[in-house]
Design an enzyme around this catalytic site. Structure first.
Site, PDB file in Angstrom:
ATOM      1  N   ASN A  18       0.791  -1.306  -0.190  1.00  0.00           N
ATOM      2  CA  ASN A  18       0.077  -0.095  -0.049  1.00  0.00           C
ATOM      3  C   ASN A  18       0.900   1.399  -0.088  1.00  0.00           C
ATOM      4  O   ASN A  18       0.705   2.258  -0.700  1.00  0.00           O
ATOM      5  CB  ASN A  18      -0.777  -0.089   1.255  1.00  0.00           C
ATOM      6  CG  ASN A  18      -2.101  -0.889   1.081  1.00  0.00           C
ATOM      7  OD1 ASN A  18      -2.962  -0.519   0.046  1.00  0.00           O
ATOM      8  ND2 ASN A  18      -2.218  -2.127   1.607  1.00  0.00           N
ATOM      9  N   LYS A  95       1.736  -1.859  15.215  1.00  0.00           N
ATOM     10  CA  LYS A  95       1.640  -1.264  16.554  1.00  0.00           C
ATOM     11  C   LYS A  95       0.453  -0.327  16.763  1.00  0.00           C
ATOM     12  O   LYS A  95       0.199   0.545  16.014  1.00  0.00           O
ATOM     13  CB  LYS A  95       3.072  -0.614  16.750  1.00  0.00           C
ATOM     14  CG  LYS A  95       4.211  -1.433  16.837  1.00  0.00           C
ATOM     15  CD  LYS A  95       4.262  -2.282  18.166  1.00  0.00           C
ATOM     16  CE  LYS A  95       5.685  -3.083  17.651  1.00  0.00           C
ATOM     17  NZ  LYS A  95       5.797  -4.255  18.913  1.00  0.00           N
ATOM     18  N   LEU A  96       0.097  -0.210  18.348  1.00  0.00           N
ATOM     19  CA  LEU A  96      -0.891   0.808  18.375  1.00  0.00           C
ATOM     20  C   LEU A  96      -0.116   2.276  18.429  1.00  0.00           C
ATOM     21  O   LEU A  96       0.956   2.454  19.053  1.00  0.00           O
ATOM     22  CB  LEU A  96      -1.697   0.512  19.730  1.00  0.00           C
ATOM     23  CG  LEU A  96      -2.945   1.232  20.106  1.00  0.00           C
ATOM     24  CD1 LEU A  96      -3.904   0.764  19.438  1.00  0.00           C
ATOM     25  CD2 LEU A  96      -3.200   0.723  21.692  1.00  0.00           C
ATOM     26  N   HIS A 113      -7.903  -1.252   6.450  1.00  0.00           N
ATOM     27  CA  HIS A 113      -8.333  -2.490   7.180  1.00  0.00           C
ATOM     28  C   HIS A 113      -8.892  -3.281   6.066  1.00  0.00           C
ATOM     29  O   HIS A 113      -9.781  -2.706   5.306  1.00  0.00           O
ATOM     30  CB  HIS A 113      -9.143  -2.427   8.309  1.00  0.00           C
ATOM     31  CG  HIS A 113      -9.488  -3.712   8.947  1.00  0.00           C
ATOM     32  ND1 HIS A 113      -8.567  -4.336   9.825  1.00  0.00           N
ATOM     33  CD2 HIS A 113     -10.421  -4.486   8.947  1.00  0.00           C
ATOM     34  CE1 HIS A 113      -8.908  -5.310  10.501  1.00  0.00           C
ATOM     35  NE2 HIS A 113     -10.258  -5.633   9.994  1.00  0.00           N
TER      36      HIS A 113
END
Ligand code: GRF
Length: 212
Positions: A18, A95-96, A113
């Protein structure tokens, strides 16, 4: 529309397809942006290799170098804030993002997503796990969601979605491949819209002007 080129920081942990597509669309002039930094938690990531090859600055943040303490959040700010980015693009980042970063860059952080949120998202739903859950549920439509990021995984206002059919005989892998083709169109399109100031907000929901 403003003429200023938007400054973009991309975050990627994996192959970075992406990220590649967004960069290609910048090069062909259909995204009015500039990638000022690629951040990864994985120095071996394909995304890091692609960035280096293409002269894009890279930085690695990971748990070893920056344990998830207060200092861990500071590391994000130290890397990002001086660049004065207009947009943070999460492209397969595992990771958040720290809450302080989310607060500072509210409505300026996007994620993609590989399913139709709010279904099949949240902690633990990543990679093929998403598509296995889709198959197990028996839904006939899955797809792609581009959304703005808040403090939780895969939540936050939706910018755009595209549906992808689940077909007889599908495997998680075949769905992933079909979904990825759509990801490579919709994500650059939403980034392009952001860069042209075509995203607007009503009642805390995001909409895109002149969407094709
Ligand atoms: C994509 O499927 C994306 O939806 C998810 O992570 C994957 C990243 O793929 N968030 P790539 O690294 O861009 O190829």
């Amino acid at each position: 529309m403003t003429d200023a080129v938007k400054r973009i920081v991309v975050f990627a942990s994996g192959g970075g397809s992406n990220f590649n597509r967004i960069h290609e669309r910048i090069l062909d002039g259909t995204i009015k942006g500039e990638i000022v930094l690629l951040i990864s938690n994985n120095p071996e990531a394909g995304a890091v290799a692609y960035a280096r090859k293409n002269g894009i600055k890279t930085a690695v943040i990971n748990r070893t170098r920056y344990p998830e303490t207060e200092g861990y959040n500071d590391a994000y700010h130290q890397l990002i804030d001086p660049l004065k980015p207009d947009l943070l693009v999460l492209a397969g980042f595992m990771k958040l993002i720290p809450a302080s970063v989310v607060a500072r860059y509210s409505r300026r952080i996007m994620n993609i997503h590989p399913a139709l949120l709010p279904g099949f998202g949240g902690k633990g739903y990543y990679g093929l796990k998403v598509h296995r859950a889709v198959l197990a549920s028996g839904v006939k439509l899955t797809g792609v969601t581009v959304h703005f990021v808040d403090e939780e995984y895969d939540r936050g206002p939706i910018a755009a979605q595209r549906a992808v059919p689940v077909l007889p005989g599908d495997t998680a892998e075949s769905i992933a491949a079909r979904v990825l083709i759509q990801e490579h169109q919709i994500y650059p399109d939403v980034v392009a819209a952001f860069c042209e100031d075509r995203i607007y907000w009503q009642d805390d929901k995001a909409y895109i002007k002149d969407q094709a």
